[in-house]
Design a protein around this motif. Structure first.
Motif, PDB file in Angstrom:
ATOM      1  N   GLY A 298       3.136   2.956   6.574  1.00 35.72           N
ATOM      2  CA  GLY A 298       3.089   1.558   6.171  1.00 35.72           C
ATOM      3  C   GLY A 298       1.693   0.977   6.255  1.00 35.72           C
ATOM      4  O   GLY A 298       1.283   0.199   5.381  1.00 35.72           O
ATOM      5  N   ILE A 299       0.964   1.351   7.290  1.00 33.06           N
ATOM      6  CA  ILE A 299      -0.408   0.858   7.439  1.00 33.06           C
ATOM      7  C   ILE A 299      -1.291   1.390   6.318  1.00 33.06           C
ATOM      8  O   ILE A 299      -2.041   0.639   5.679  1.00 33.06           O
ATOM      9  CB  ILE A 299      -0.968   1.255   8.815  1.00 33.06           C
ATOM     10  CG1 ILE A 299      -0.256   0.466   9.911  1.00 33.06           C
ATOM     11  CG2 ILE A 299      -2.487   1.024   8.878  1.00 33.06           C
ATOM     12  CD1 ILE A 299      -0.655   0.844  11.313  1.00 33.06           C
ATOM     13  N   HIS A 398       6.216   8.783   2.191  1.00 33.19           N
ATOM     14  CA  HIS A 398       7.281   7.783   2.314  1.00 33.19           C
ATOM     15  C   HIS A 398       8.586   8.272   1.695  1.00 33.19           C
ATOM     16  O   HIS A 398       9.672   8.090   2.265  1.00 33.19           O
ATOM     17  CB  HIS A 398       6.835   6.481   1.644  1.00 33.19           C
ATOM     18  CG  HIS A 398       7.844   5.378   1.742  1.00 33.19           C
ATOM     19  ND1 HIS A 398       8.394   4.975   2.938  1.00 33.19           N
ATOM     20  CD2 HIS A 398       8.418   4.589   0.785  1.00 33.19           C
ATOM     21  CE1 HIS A 398       9.255   3.987   2.715  1.00 33.19           C
ATOM     22  NE2 HIS A 398       9.291   3.743   1.416  1.00 33.19           N
ATOM     23  N   SER A 399       8.503   8.894   0.529  1.00 26.14           N
ATOM     24  CA  SER A 399       9.728   9.345  -0.143  1.00 26.14           C
ATOM     25  C   SER A 399      10.409  10.467   0.632  1.00 26.14           C
ATOM     26  O   SER A 399      11.644  10.543   0.667  1.00 26.14           O
ATOM     27  CB  SER A 399       9.413   9.794  -1.575  1.00 26.14           C
ATOM     28  OG  SER A 399       8.578  10.939  -1.589  1.00 26.14           O
ATOM     29  N   VAL A 426       7.912   1.134   8.510  1.00 21.63           N
ATOM     30  CA  VAL A 426       6.919   1.066   7.430  1.00 21.63           C
ATOM     31  C   VAL A 426       6.382  -0.351   7.302  1.00 21.63           C
ATOM     32  O   VAL A 426       5.167  -0.578   7.223  1.00 21.63           O
ATOM     33  CB  VAL A 426       7.539   1.491   6.084  1.00 21.63           C
ATOM     34  CG1 VAL A 426       6.564   1.225   4.934  1.00 21.63           C
ATOM     35  CG2 VAL A 426       7.915   2.962   6.101  1.00 21.63           C
ATOM     36  N   TYR A 427       7.281  -1.306   7.323  1.00 18.79           N
ATOM     37  CA  TYR A 427       6.848  -2.681   7.085  1.00 18.79           C
ATOM     38  C   TYR A 427       6.318  -3.360   8.337  1.00 18.79           C
ATOM     39  O   TYR A 427       5.568  -4.337   8.242  1.00 18.79           O
ATOM     40  CB  TYR A 427       7.986  -3.468   6.427  1.00 18.79           C
ATOM     41  CG  TYR A 427       8.020  -3.156   4.951  1.00 18.79           C
ATOM     42  CD1 TYR A 427       7.240  -3.873   4.054  1.00 18.79           C
ATOM     43  CD2 TYR A 427       8.752  -2.080   4.461  1.00 18.79           C
ATOM     44  CE1 TYR A 427       7.216  -3.561   2.712  1.00 18.79           C
ATOM     45  CE2 TYR A 427       8.735  -1.754   3.118  1.00 18.79           C
ATOM     46  CZ  TYR A 427       7.963  -2.502   2.248  1.00 18.79           C
ATOM     47  OH  TYR A 427       7.912  -2.168   0.915  1.00 18.79           O
ATOM     48  N   LEU A 428       6.675  -2.858   9.501  1.00 17.90           N
ATOM     49  CA  LEU A 428       5.975  -3.313  10.701  1.00 17.90           C
ATOM     50  C   LEU A 428       4.516  -2.870  10.632  1.00 17.90           C
ATOM     51  O   LEU A 428       3.593  -3.633  10.966  1.00 17.90           O
ATOM     52  CB  LEU A 428       6.648  -2.761  11.958  1.00 17.90           C
ATOM     53  CG  LEU A 428       8.017  -3.357  12.301  1.00 17.90           C
ATOM     54  CD1 LEU A 428       8.624  -2.631  13.502  1.00 17.90           C
ATOM     55  CD2 LEU A 428       7.899  -4.848  12.585  1.00 17.90           C
ATOM     56  N   PHE A 451     -10.666   1.305   9.336  1.00 21.14           N
ATOM     57  CA  PHE A 451      -9.488   0.861  10.074  1.00 21.14           C
ATOM     58  C   PHE A 451      -8.286   1.774   9.818  1.00 21.14           C
ATOM     59  O   PHE A 451      -7.470   2.034  10.717  1.00 21.14           O
ATOM     60  CB  PHE A 451      -9.149  -0.577   9.657  1.00 21.14           C
ATOM     61  CG  PHE A 451      -7.829  -1.075  10.200  1.00 21.14           C
ATOM     62  CD1 PHE A 451      -7.720  -1.547  11.504  1.00 21.14           C
ATOM     63  CD2 PHE A 451      -6.683  -1.071   9.405  1.00 21.14           C
ATOM     64  CE1 PHE A 451      -6.499  -1.996  12.007  1.00 21.14           C
ATOM     65  CE2 PHE A 451      -5.468  -1.518   9.900  1.00 21.14           C
ATOM     66  CZ  PHE A 451      -5.376  -1.986  11.207  1.00 21.14           C
ATOM     67  N   LEU A 452      -8.172   2.298   8.610  1.00 15.80           N
ATOM     68  CA  LEU A 452      -7.006   3.113   8.238  1.00 15.80           C
ATOM     69  C   LEU A 452      -7.084   4.553   8.745  1.00 15.80           C
ATOM     70  O   LEU A 452      -6.055   5.210   8.921  1.00 15.80           O
ATOM     71  CB  LEU A 452      -6.854   3.119   6.710  1.00 15.80           C
ATOM     72  CG  LEU A 452      -6.685   1.754   6.024  1.00 15.80           C
ATOM     73  CD1 LEU A 452      -6.681   1.916   4.506  1.00 15.80           C
ATOM     74  CD2 LEU A 452      -5.413   1.079   6.488  1.00 15.80           C
ATOM     75  N   LEU A 453      -8.299   5.057   8.953  1.00 22.35           N
ATOM     76  CA  LEU A 453      -8.507   6.474   9.289  1.00 22.35           C
ATOM     77  C   LEU A 453      -7.674   6.976  10.473  1.00 22.35           C
ATOM     78  O   LEU A 453      -7.013   8.024  10.363  1.00 22.35           O
ATOM     79  CB  LEU A 453      -9.993   6.716   9.567  1.00 22.35           C
ATOM     80  CG  LEU A 453     -10.821   7.348   8.452  1.00 22.35           C
ATOM     81  CD1 LEU A 453     -12.294   7.354   8.827  1.00 22.35           C
ATOM     82  CD2 LEU A 453     -10.343   8.768   8.194  1.00 22.35           C
ATOM     83  N   PRO A 454      -7.690   6.294  11.633  1.00 29.17           N
ATOM     84  CA  PRO A 454      -6.959   6.845  12.785  1.00 29.17           C
ATOM     85  C   PRO A 454      -5.469   7.031  12.530  1.00 29.17           C
ATOM     86  O   PRO A 454      -4.835   7.924  13.108  1.00 29.17           O
ATOM     87  CB  PRO A 454      -7.196   5.795  13.885  1.00 29.17           C
ATOM     88  CG  PRO A 454      -8.390   5.021  13.445  1.00 29.17           C
ATOM     89  CD  PRO A 454      -8.351   5.032  11.959  1.00 29.17           C
ATOM     90  N   PHE A 455      -4.906   6.225  11.650  1.00 28.70           N
ATOM     91  CA  PHE A 455      -3.462   6.293  11.422  1.00 28.70           C
ATOM     92  C   PHE A 455      -3.086   7.522  10.600  1.00 28.70           C
ATOM     93  O   PHE A 455      -1.965   8.032  10.716  1.00 28.70           O
ATOM     94  CB  PHE A 455      -2.985   4.998  10.766  1.00 28.70           C
ATOM     95  CG  PHE A 455      -3.193   3.798  11.649  1.00 28.70           C
ATOM     96  CD1 PHE A 455      -2.336   3.554  12.706  1.00 28.70           C
ATOM     97  CD2 PHE A 455      -4.274   2.952  11.449  1.00 28.70           C
ATOM     98  CE1 PHE A 455      -2.533   2.463  13.544  1.00 28.70           C
ATOM     99  CE2 PHE A 455      -4.484   1.862  12.276  1.00 28.70           C
ATOM    100  CZ  PHE A 455      -3.618   1.618  13.326  1.00 28.70           C
TER     101      PHE A 455
END
Length: 538
Positions: A298-299, A398-399, A426-428, A451-455
Motif C-alpha cells: 500500500g505504501i 497486490h493481486s 494496503v490502505y493503512l 521514503f519508499l525504499l525501506p518498505f
C-alpha cells in the motif's frame, strides 16, 4: 486510440480466461462463470474510478487544494477504508459477495454525488475555509462503502475458482484494478479537461459532447464537479447488471458446487461467528505475514501511483510528457502484465505458492526505487520508466496477495474477512504514505522515492517467510490428484484461518484412504449429475 488499446487488452484477457482451464470445466460452466465475474469485475473497476477521481480533482483545482490538503483528505479516507474491514469483512462472509458489491456501488455512488455537490459549492465560494473538513468526511464515507468492493469480488471468486485456477483469477483481479486506474486517471482527466470553462487544448468528440450536454460554457467556473458525478452515473449501470447476473455460488446458477481445495475444505458445514472469523485471521502467522506484506504494498503502490501524477504536473518532465498525459493507460497495460506474470509464475512454476512471486517483485521494486532516487531530477524518461515498472510489480504483488493468497489461506468460509484484513493493511499503508509524502514532498521531492525504499526491503523479507507455504488441502490435491512430487523444506505446520497451513515437506505421506476421500470430494459425482438432468458439474 488509448480506448482502442484498452479494449484490445480486455479481449486478450477474456481470451486467456477461456483458454486457461486446467481443471477441464465444461464450456457451459466457463461461460456462466465469465458472465458472473465480468460484471462483478467491471463494477470494481468503476469503483476505482469513483475512488481515485480525487487525484484528478486535486490537479484540476490546482492551488485551491494543496498537496498537504490532498494528503490529509486521502490519508483519512484510506485509513477509514483500512479499518472498515474489521466490520465489513465478516459481514460479507455472512451476506455474500453479491450483496457486498451492490452495497459498495450504491454507497460510493451517493458519496460521489455529495462530493460533486461539495465541489460545486466550493467553486462558487460557499465552502471557503472548510474544504479539507468537508472533503475528508465525504471521502471517508466513500471509502467506507468502497471497502465492501474488493472483499465481495474475492468472496464470490472463492466459490467459483479452484486453488489451482486462482493464480489466473489473481491476474484477472490485477487486470480489473488496472482498468480502474485507466478509468480514474485518463477518463477522469478527459472529463476534467472537458469541464474547463476555457479549454487550453483541443477537445475530442466525446469531450465536446460533455462540454455541450452540461452547458459548461454557460457557467462562471470550471465544472470540475463532473469528475465526481459522471463516475456516479456509470456505477448505476453496473448496479443494475449486478442485480441481474451475479450469483454467489455455482449452485445458485444451476451448476454443481465443488471443493476448491482451500483452507475451508472439510469445514464447509461449520458456521463461524464474526469474532471467530476475526480471531482465526489475527492468530494466523501466515495471514498476518500476508497482511504486513500488503501494508508495504500500500505504501509503495499509492506512493507511486498518486504522487507521480502530481510530480509530473509540478516538476516539468521535458521529453517525458507522454507518461503524465497517458498515466492511466500505462498503469492499465503494465498492471495487466504484472497481474498475469505473478499469477502465471505462482500457478505454473511454483505450484500455487504465492510467496515466491511477491518476493521477486518486491526485490524488483527495491532496484527500481534505488535507480529512481538517483536519477529523479536528471532523467525524466528514466523516472517515468521506473514509475511505470514499479506499478507493474506492485500490482502483481497486490493481486497475488490480497486477490489470491488471502482466499487460499482464509478459505471460502473466511475469504471476505481474510482478504478484507489484508486489503485493509494496503490502505493503512496508503494512509501512512499519503500523510508522510504530503508533508515531505512540500519540503523536497528528493524525499519521495527514498521514503519508499525501506518498505520494498521489508516486503521482500516478509515474502521470503511464506515462500514455501500452502494450505494443507492444496498440498494434498497436488500430491493426490496432480501427482506432483514436492520436496522443499522441512515439516512445519501453523494454525490457519479455517484449516492447517502446511509447508511443503519431504517426507509427508498421504494414505490410500485419505487419497480416496479427497478424490471423492474433488471429482464429479455421476449420480448427482444425472439427478440434475445432466447439468454441468463445474
Amino acid at each position: 486510440m488509448d480506448s482502442l488499446i484498452v479494449c484490445l487488452a480486455l479481449f486478450v484477457v477474456i481470451g486467456i480466461y477461456f483458454r486457461s482451464n486446467p481443471l477441464h470445466h465444461t464450456s457451459r460452466f466457463m461461460l456462466r462463470r465469465f458472465v458472473n465475474w465480468f460484471p462483478l469485475g467491471m463494477t470494481y473497476a468503476f469503483l476505482y474510478m469513483a475512488r481515485y477521481n480525487l487525484n484528478v480533482t486535486k490537479n484540476a483545482l490546482g492551488d485551491l487544494m494543496t498537496k498537504e490538503d490532498f494528503g490529509i483528505i486521502f490519508g483519512i479516507g484510506t485509513t477509514v477504508y483500512g479499518l472498515s474491514f474489521l466490520l465489513n469483512g465478516p459481514l460479507v462472509d455472512k451476506w455474500g459477495g453479491k450483496k457486498g458489491i451492490i452495497i459498495a456501488s450504491i454507497g460510493s455512488c451517493l458519496a460521489n454525488i455529495l462530493m460533486g455537490a461539495a465541489t460545486f459549492f466550493f467553486l462558487k465560494g460557499k465552502l471557503a475555509g472548510h474544504m479539507v473538513l468537508v472533503f475528508s468526511v465525504l471521502y471517508s464515507v466513500n471509502m467506507y462503502f468502497q471497502s465492501f468492493g474488493g472483499v465481495s469480488i474475492i468472496k464470490v471468486k472463492a466459490y467459483w475458482f479452484h486453488v489451482r485456477e486462482r493464480g489466473t483469477f489473481g491476474a484477472i483481479f490485477g487486470t480489473l484494478i488496472s482498468f480502474g486506474l485507466y478509468f480514474a486517471f485518463d477518463w477522469c482527466q478527459a472529463i476534467a479537461d472537458a469541464a474547463k470553462l476555457h479549454s487550453d487544448k483541443p477537445l475530442s468528440s466525446f469531450q465536446q459532447f460533455i462540454h455541450r450536454v452540461f452547458a459548461v460554457d454557460t457557467g462562471t467556473t470550471d465544472a470540475t464537479w463532473l469528475v465526481f458525478l459522471i463516475p456516479a452515473a456509470l456505477l448505476v449501470v453496473w448496479i443494475v447488471l449486478d442485480l441481474w447476473l451475479i450469483k454467489d455460488t455455482p449452485g445458485e446458477a444451476n451448476h454443481d458446487d465443488f471443493d476448491t481445495a482451500d483452507a475451508s475444505s472439510g469445514e464447509m458445514d461449520r458456521t463461524f461467528t464474526s469474532m471467530e472469523l476475526l480471531r482465526r485471521v489475527f492468530t494466523s502467522k501466515v495471514m498476518l505475514t500476508v497482511a504486513f506484506i500488503e501494508f508495504t504494498t500500500g505504501i509503495i503502490r499509492n506512493g507511486v501511483l498518486q504522487w507521480y501524477f502530481i510530480f509530473g504536473k509540478e516538476v516539468p518532465q521535458i521529453g517525458a510528457e507522454y507518461f503524465h498525459q497517458h498515466w492511466g493507460l500505462l498503469l492499465c497495460l503494465t498492471g495487466i502484465i504484472g497481474g498475469f506474470a505473478s499469477g502465471f509464475f505462482s500457478d505454473k512454476i511454483f505450484h500455487s505458492r504465492r510467496g515466491p512471486p511477491a518476493a521477486i517483485l518486491n526485490a524488483t521494486n527495491f532496484v527500481l526505487l534505488t535507480i529512481m532516487s538517483i536519477i529523479l531530477m536528471t532523467s525524466p524518461i528514466g523516472v517515468g520508466l521506473c514509475a511505470v515498472f514499479i506499478s507493474l510489480a506492485v500490482i502483481g504483488v497486490h493481486s497475488i496477495m490480497s486477490g489470491t493468497a488471502a482466499a487460499d489461506f482464509g478459505g471460502r468460509k473466511a475469504t471476505a474477512t481474510a482478504s478484507g484484513i489484508t486489503d485493509g493493511f494496503v490502505y493503512l499503508g496508503s494512509g501512512v504514505q499519503s500523510v508522510c509524502l504530503g508533508y515531505l514532498t512540500t519540503k523536497s521531492w528528493a524525499f519521495w522515492p527514498v521514503f519508499l525504499l525501506p518498505f520494498a526491503v521489508i516486503g521482500f523479507f516478509l515474502a521470503l517467510r511464506i515462500w514455501n507455504y500452502l494450505p494443507s488441502a492444496t498440498l494434498t490435491y497436488l500430491k493426490v490428484i496432480e501427482k506432483v512430487n514436492l520436496s522443499i523444506g522441512e515439516v512445519r505446520s501453523a494454525v490457519g484461518t479455517t484449516g492447517t497451513l502446511t509447508r511443503l515437506v519431504v517426507d509427508q505421506e498421504i494414505s490410500v484412504e485419505s487419497s480416496r476421500e479427497f478424490s471423492a470430494k474433488t471429482e464429479p459425482d455421476a449420480s448427482a449429475r444425472s439427478g440434475r438432468n445432466k447439468k454441468a458439474v463445474h
